[in-house]
Design a protein around this motif. Structure first.
Motif, PDB file in Angstrom:
ATOM      1  N   ILE A 102     -56.083 -16.954  49.930  1.00 28.48           N
ATOM      2  CA  ILE A 102     -55.516 -17.232  48.409  1.00 28.48           C
ATOM      3  C   ILE A 102     -56.163 -18.172  47.609  1.00 28.48           C
ATOM      4  CG2 ILE A 102     -53.280 -17.620  47.522  1.00 28.48           C
ATOM      5  CD1 ILE A 102     -51.894 -15.517  50.084  1.00 28.48           C
ATOM      6  N   ARG A 103     -56.537 -18.821  48.872  1.00 22.53           N
ATOM      7  CA  ARG A 103     -56.747 -20.226  48.498  1.00 22.53           C
ATOM      8  C   ARG A 103     -58.187 -19.834  47.101  1.00 22.53           C
ATOM      9  NH1 ARG A 103     -56.112 -24.677  53.275  1.00 22.53           N
ATOM     10  NH2 ARG A 103     -53.542 -24.897  52.885  1.00 22.53           N
ATOM     11  N   LEU A 104     -59.129 -18.971  48.154  1.00 22.90           N
ATOM     12  CA  LEU A 104     -60.957 -18.990  47.590  1.00 22.90           C
ATOM     13  C   LEU A 104     -60.103 -18.275  46.005  1.00 22.90           C
ATOM     14  CD1 LEU A 104     -62.592 -17.062  50.914  1.00 22.90           C
ATOM     15  CD2 LEU A 104     -62.719 -19.478  49.865  1.00 22.90           C
ATOM     16  N   ILE A 105     -59.110 -17.450  45.535  1.00 26.28           N
ATOM     17  CA  ILE A 105     -59.235 -17.058  44.643  1.00 26.28           C
ATOM     18  C   ILE A 105     -58.076 -18.115  43.848  1.00 26.28           C
ATOM     19  CG2 ILE A 105     -57.495 -14.948  43.435  1.00 26.28           C
ATOM     20  CD1 ILE A 105     -57.898 -13.356  46.154  1.00 26.28           C
ATOM     21  N   ALA A 106     -57.179 -18.998  44.544  1.00 22.18           N
ATOM     22  CA  ALA A 106     -56.355 -19.464  43.322  1.00 22.18           C
ATOM     23  C   ALA A 106     -57.654 -20.779  42.861  1.00 22.18           C
ATOM     24  CB  ALA A 106     -55.356 -20.074  44.056  1.00 22.18           C
ATOM     25  N   ARG A 107     -58.916 -20.753  43.872  1.00 23.01           N
ATOM     26  CA  ARG A 107     -59.405 -22.285  43.257  1.00 23.01           C
ATOM     27  C   ARG A 107     -60.734 -21.902  42.831  1.00 23.01           C
ATOM     28  NH1 ARG A 107     -60.448 -23.113  49.032  1.00 23.01           N
ATOM     29  NH2 ARG A 107     -63.232 -22.411  49.310  1.00 23.01           N
ATOM     30  N   GLY A 108     -61.154 -20.147  42.569  1.00 26.00           N
ATOM     31  CA  GLY A 108     -61.982 -19.667  41.795  1.00 26.00           C
ATOM     32  C   GLY A 108     -63.134 -19.869  42.544  1.00 26.00           C
ATOM     33  N   ASP A 109     -63.176 -19.586  42.908  1.00 24.71           N
ATOM     34  CA  ASP A 109     -64.328 -19.457  44.022  1.00 24.71           C
ATOM     35  C   ASP A 109     -65.846 -19.479  43.305  1.00 24.71           C
ATOM     36  OD1 ASP A 109     -65.776 -20.010  46.901  1.00 24.71           O
ATOM     37  OD2 ASP A 109     -66.154 -18.492  46.930  1.00 24.71           O
ATOM     38  N   ALA A 110     -66.457 -19.496  43.690  1.00 21.34           N
ATOM     39  CA  ALA A 110     -67.599 -19.211  42.837  1.00 21.34           C
ATOM     40  C   ALA A 110     -67.941 -17.728  42.688  1.00 21.34           C
ATOM     41  CB  ALA A 110     -68.751 -20.336  42.916  1.00 21.34           C
ATOM     42  N   GLU A 111     -68.299 -17.655  44.162  1.00 16.73           N
ATOM     43  CA  GLU A 111     -69.126 -15.884  44.936  1.00 16.73           C
ATOM     44  C   GLU A 111     -68.393 -15.420  45.349  1.00 16.73           C
ATOM     45  OE1 GLU A 111     -70.536 -14.809  49.501  1.00 16.73           O
ATOM     46  OE2 GLU A 111     -70.092 -16.625  48.908  1.00 16.73           O
ATOM     47  N   VAL A 112     -66.790 -15.509  44.884  1.00 14.91           N
ATOM     48  CA  VAL A 112     -65.549 -14.435  44.832  1.00 14.91           C
ATOM     49  C   VAL A 112     -65.190 -13.884  43.500  1.00 14.91           C
ATOM     50  CG1 VAL A 112     -63.013 -14.425  44.839  1.00 14.91           C
ATOM     51  CG2 VAL A 112     -64.143 -15.204  46.311  1.00 14.91           C
ATOM     52  N   LEU A 113     -65.559 -14.886  42.568  1.00 12.75           N
ATOM     53  CA  LEU A 113     -65.946 -14.401  41.096  1.00 12.75           C
ATOM     54  C   LEU A 113     -67.218 -13.889  40.609  1.00 12.75           C
ATOM     55  CD1 LEU A 113     -64.389 -17.825  39.011  1.00 12.75           C
ATOM     56  CD2 LEU A 113     -63.408 -15.843  40.008  1.00 12.75           C
ATOM     57  N   GLU A 114     -68.526 -14.627  41.277  1.00 15.03           N
ATOM     58  CA  GLU A 114     -69.636 -13.719  41.030  1.00 15.03           C
ATOM     59  C   GLU A 114     -69.579 -12.281  41.278  1.00 15.03           C
ATOM     60  OE1 GLU A 114     -74.134 -14.249  41.894  1.00 15.03           O
ATOM     61  OE2 GLU A 114     -72.411 -14.696  43.198  1.00 15.03           O
ATOM     62  N   ILE A 115     -68.797 -11.828  42.761  1.00 14.50           N
ATOM     63  CA  ILE A 115     -69.668 -10.594  42.945  1.00 14.50           C
ATOM     64  C   ILE A 115     -68.039  -9.726  42.217  1.00 14.50           C
ATOM     65  CG2 ILE A 115     -68.210  -8.812  45.005  1.00 14.50           C
ATOM     66  CD1 ILE A 115     -69.459 -11.254  46.801  1.00 14.50           C
ATOM     67  N   ALA A 116     -66.732 -10.338  42.003  1.00 18.95           N
ATOM     68  CA  ALA A 116     -65.810  -9.291  41.369  1.00 18.95           C
ATOM     69  C   ALA A 116     -66.012  -9.216  39.763  1.00 18.95           C
ATOM     70  CB  ALA A 116     -64.724 -10.409  40.989  1.00 18.95           C
ATOM     71  N   ALA A 117     -67.086 -10.465  39.074  1.00 16.87           N
ATOM     72  CA  ALA A 117     -67.267  -9.795  37.391  1.00 16.87           C
ATOM     73  C   ALA A 117     -68.401  -8.837  37.692  1.00 16.87           C
ATOM     74  CB  ALA A 117     -68.126 -11.344  37.500  1.00 16.87           C
ATOM     75  N   LEU A 118     -69.360  -8.820  38.686  1.00 17.59           N
ATOM     76  CA  LEU A 118     -70.871  -7.797  38.738  1.00 17.59           C
ATOM     77  C   LEU A 118     -69.951  -6.180  39.692  1.00 17.59           C
ATOM     78  CD1 LEU A 118     -73.487  -6.954  38.986  1.00 17.59           C
ATOM     79  CD2 LEU A 118     -73.483  -7.562  41.490  1.00 17.59           C
ATOM     80  N   SER A 119     -68.891  -6.457  39.544  1.00 15.21           N
ATOM     81  CA  SER A 119     -68.095  -5.218  39.669  1.00 15.21           C
ATOM     82  C   SER A 119     -67.441  -5.032  38.623  1.00 15.21           C
ATOM     83  CB  SER A 119     -66.870  -5.104  41.340  1.00 15.21           C
ATOM     84  OG  SER A 119     -67.551  -5.711  42.564  1.00 15.21           O
ATOM     85  N   LEU A 120     -67.017  -5.688  37.730  1.00 15.68           N
ATOM     86  CA  LEU A 120     -66.211  -5.146  36.504  1.00 15.68           C
ATOM     87  C   LEU A 120     -67.296  -4.700  35.873  1.00 15.68           C
ATOM     88  CD1 LEU A 120     -63.531  -7.949  36.250  1.00 15.68           C
ATOM     89  CD2 LEU A 120     -63.065  -5.488  36.974  1.00 15.68           C
TER      90      LEU A 120
END
Length: 231
Positions: A9-27
């Motif tokens: 949840i912390r990774l999502i809340a702080r906008g982790d760069a890797e998480v955002l990059e992977i999610a953005a490519l998926s979308l």
């Protein structure tokens, strides 16, 4: 388990760069494949649903059967087409987001076409006499039916999005799960789980779950209380 969940949840809340990059490519990959699937599948499904022609029953059965295509088989077929010895090797898109979009498009198009045929068939029968009195041609009929069914077709598009966003078999075969290039949420979850990096896997899983729930909620809203496809 609690610590892993809190860290995810912390990774999502702080906008982790890797998480955002992977999610953005998926979308991006999913959105592109759904747009292509709708551009191909909706006119195709509408034509099968609206017009009587020899082999119509076989075409309907084929669309229904193709909805169950195994993703890994589709991925293998696309891989063979795009590989160095394949007929489409000149495109040079293997292990790229474009190859992933192609694979997902092949998977989602039969679903979109089959659902569109179901939506349009009833309307075509209802408006048959009106079209005949207006002497409307095939293209005009298709356009009118698709416009009339636009609410239900939005549901069809969301169903295609839900199928594509959760796909893993085909995209990992043609995309290769390359970091910062072709790694999407489903393939990253599989990889990170195998590595024991459960925090990142769970963070991506929560995002994917949230997207899936949002899509399903939108489908239910568009279907209405009766559960039927919206007009």
């Amino acid at each position: 388990m609690w610590e892993i969940t809190v860290e995810a949840i912390r990774l999502i809340a702080r906008g982790d760069a890797e998480v955002l990059e992977i999610a953005a490519l998926s979308l991006r990959v999913t959105a592109a494949s759904v747009l292509a699937s709708c551009a191909i599948g909706m006119p195709l499904g509408a034509a099968v649903g609206a017009f009587a022609f020899p082999g119509r029953r076989a075409a309907t059965a084929a669309l229904s059967a193709l909805m169950g295509l195994p993703p890994v088989v589709v991925g293998l077929a696309v891989y063979l087409l795009l590989s160095a010895s394949g007929p489409l090797h000149w495109l040079d898109i293997l292990y790229s987001p474009a190859a992933m979009v192609l694979a997902q498009t092949l998977l989602v198009t039969p679903l979109v076409a089959a659902l569109t045929r179901e939506v349009v068939a009833g309307r075509a029968a209802e408006y048959r006499d009106l079209f005949a009195s207006l002497r409307a041609g095939p293209l005009l009929r298709l356009r009118a039916l698709l416009l009339d069914a636009r609410g239900a077709l939005a549901t069809v598009a969301l169903a295609g999005f839900g199928r594509a966003i959760a796909e893993v078999g085909a995209v990992i075969v043609v995309g290769g799960n390359i970091a910062h290039h072709t790694r999407v949420m489903t393939t990253a979850i599989a990889l990170e789980t195998s590595k024991g990096e459960l925090e990142l896997a769970l963070a991506l899983g929560l995002i994917l779950l949230g997207i899936s729930l949002g899509v399903n909620a939108a489908v239910m809203l568009l279907r209405g209380p009766s559960g039927a496809l919206a007009a």
